[in-house]
Design a protein around this motif. Structure first.
Motif, PDB file in Angstrom:
ATOM      1  N   MET A   3       0.829  -1.213   0.000  1.00 24.56           N
ATOM      2  CA  MET A   3       0.000   0.000   0.000  1.00 24.56           C
ATOM      3  C   MET A   3       0.858   1.257   0.000  1.00 24.56           C
ATOM      4  SD  MET A   3      -3.025   1.074  -0.002  1.00 24.56           S
ATOM      5  CE  MET A   3      -4.469   1.258   0.952  1.00 24.56           C
ATOM      6  N   SER A   4       1.945   1.261   0.756  1.00 20.22           N
ATOM      7  CA  SER A   4       2.791   2.458   0.812  1.00 20.22           C
ATOM      8  C   SER A   4       3.508   2.684  -0.522  1.00 20.22           C
ATOM      9  CB  SER A   4       3.792   2.366   1.963  1.00 20.22           C
ATOM     10  OG  SER A   4       4.766   1.366   1.712  1.00 20.22           O
ATOM     11  N   THR A   5       3.893   1.601  -1.212  1.00 19.61           N
ATOM     12  CA  THR A   5       4.529   1.738  -2.521  1.00 19.61           C
ATOM     13  C   THR A   5       3.534   2.301  -3.521  1.00 19.61           C
ATOM     14  OG1 THR A   5       5.938  -0.162  -2.024  1.00 19.61           O
ATOM     15  CG2 THR A   5       5.784   0.511  -4.328  1.00 19.61           C
ATOM     16  N   SER A   6       2.285   1.823  -3.465  1.00 19.11           N
ATOM     17  CA  SER A   6       1.250   2.339  -4.364  1.00 19.11           C
ATOM     18  C   SER A   6       0.994   3.813  -4.114  1.00 19.11           C
ATOM     19  CB  SER A   6      -0.062   1.568  -4.167  1.00 19.11           C
ATOM     20  OG  SER A   6       0.108   0.225  -4.514  1.00 19.11           O
ATOM     21  N   ILE A   7       0.976   4.205  -2.837  1.00 22.35           N
ATOM     22  CA  ILE A   7       0.749   5.612  -2.490  1.00 22.35           C
ATOM     23  C   ILE A   7       1.912   6.462  -2.996  1.00 22.35           C
ATOM     24  CG2 ILE A   7       0.570   7.260  -0.583  1.00 22.35           C
ATOM     25  CD1 ILE A   7      -1.020   5.087   0.913  1.00 22.35           C
ATOM     26  N   ARG A   8       3.144   5.954  -2.812  1.00 19.83           N
ATOM     27  CA  ARG A   8       4.317   6.692  -3.285  1.00 19.83           C
ATOM     28  C   ARG A   8       4.293   6.840  -4.806  1.00 19.83           C
ATOM     29  NH1 ARG A   8       8.991   3.641  -0.360  1.00 19.83           N
ATOM     30  NH2 ARG A   8       8.045   3.669   1.680  1.00 19.83           N
ATOM     31  N   LEU A   9       3.951   5.768  -5.512  1.00 15.05           N
ATOM     32  CA  LEU A   9       3.892   5.847  -6.977  1.00 15.05           C
ATOM     33  C   LEU A   9       2.803   6.812  -7.436  1.00 15.05           C
ATOM     34  CD1 LEU A   9       4.482   2.158  -8.100  1.00 15.05           C
ATOM     35  CD2 LEU A   9       5.997   4.107  -8.403  1.00 15.05           C
ATOM     36  N   ALA A  10       1.656   6.781  -6.771  1.00 13.15           N
ATOM     37  CA  ALA A  10       0.567   7.698  -7.118  1.00 13.15           C
ATOM     38  C   ALA A  10       0.986   9.141  -6.851  1.00 13.15           C
ATOM     39  CB  ALA A  10      -0.697   7.343  -6.348  1.00 13.15           C
ATOM     40  N   ALA A  11       1.658   9.380  -5.735  1.00  9.64           N
ATOM     41  CA  ALA A  11       2.122  10.728  -5.393  1.00  9.64           C
ATOM     42  C   ALA A  11       3.163  11.196  -6.405  1.00  9.64           C
ATOM     43  CB  ALA A  11       2.688  10.753  -3.980  1.00  9.64           C
ATOM     44  N   LEU A  12       4.089  10.293  -6.772  1.00  9.32           N
ATOM     45  CA  LEU A  12       5.113  10.636  -7.759  1.00  9.32           C
ATOM     46  C   LEU A  12       4.475  10.953  -9.118  1.00  9.32           C
ATOM     47  CD1 LEU A  12       8.081  10.904  -8.532  1.00  9.32           C
ATOM     48  CD2 LEU A  12       8.097   8.452  -9.006  1.00  9.32           C
TER      49      LEU A  12
END
Length: 119
Positions: A3-12
């Motif tokens: 979930m944190s990787t998905s959030i980071r990718l979405a933010a990026l």
């Protein structure tokens, strides 16, 4: 994917999209009129077999602020000279007007049309 990787990718992805839309363009530099030395494509030079008349086409009018009087001249139409009347040209800062004139060469009389010249 966590979930944190998905959030980071979405933010990026969001930051990349926002940044790509923020393009600051400088205005194009102002260009001044260019005096063309060569005849335009399709231009046909008419050469008169005899000198133009010495009679003025017209009297020059009184000066007019902000304008230059482009003198009338004699134009060779292939058979005879025809009077071309003068007209007012708006002043162009940094330029001066050269009135129409004829030059005699070996093959006849060549008309140099009125043009604006830098300087």
């Amino acid at each position: 994917m966590s979930m944190s990787t998905s959030i980071r990718l979405a933010a990026l992805a969001a930051v990349t999209m926002l940044a790509s839309g923020c393009v600051v363009e400088q205005p194009a530099p102002r260009r001044h009129p260019v005096v063309v030395e060569q005849p335009a494509p399709g231009y046909v030079e008419v050469i008169a077999p005899q000198a133009p008349p010495t009679v003025l086409v017209e009297e020059e009018p009184a000066p007019r602020p902000g304008y230059v009087w482009a003198r009338g001249y004699w134009h060779w139409n292939g058979r005879k000279y025809v009077a071309m009347h003068g007209h007012w040209e708006p002043v162009r800062p940094g330029y001066h007007y050269v009135h129409p004139y004829y030059v005699q060469r070996g093959d006849g009389w060549h008309l140099n049309v009125g043009v604006w010249v830098a300087g």
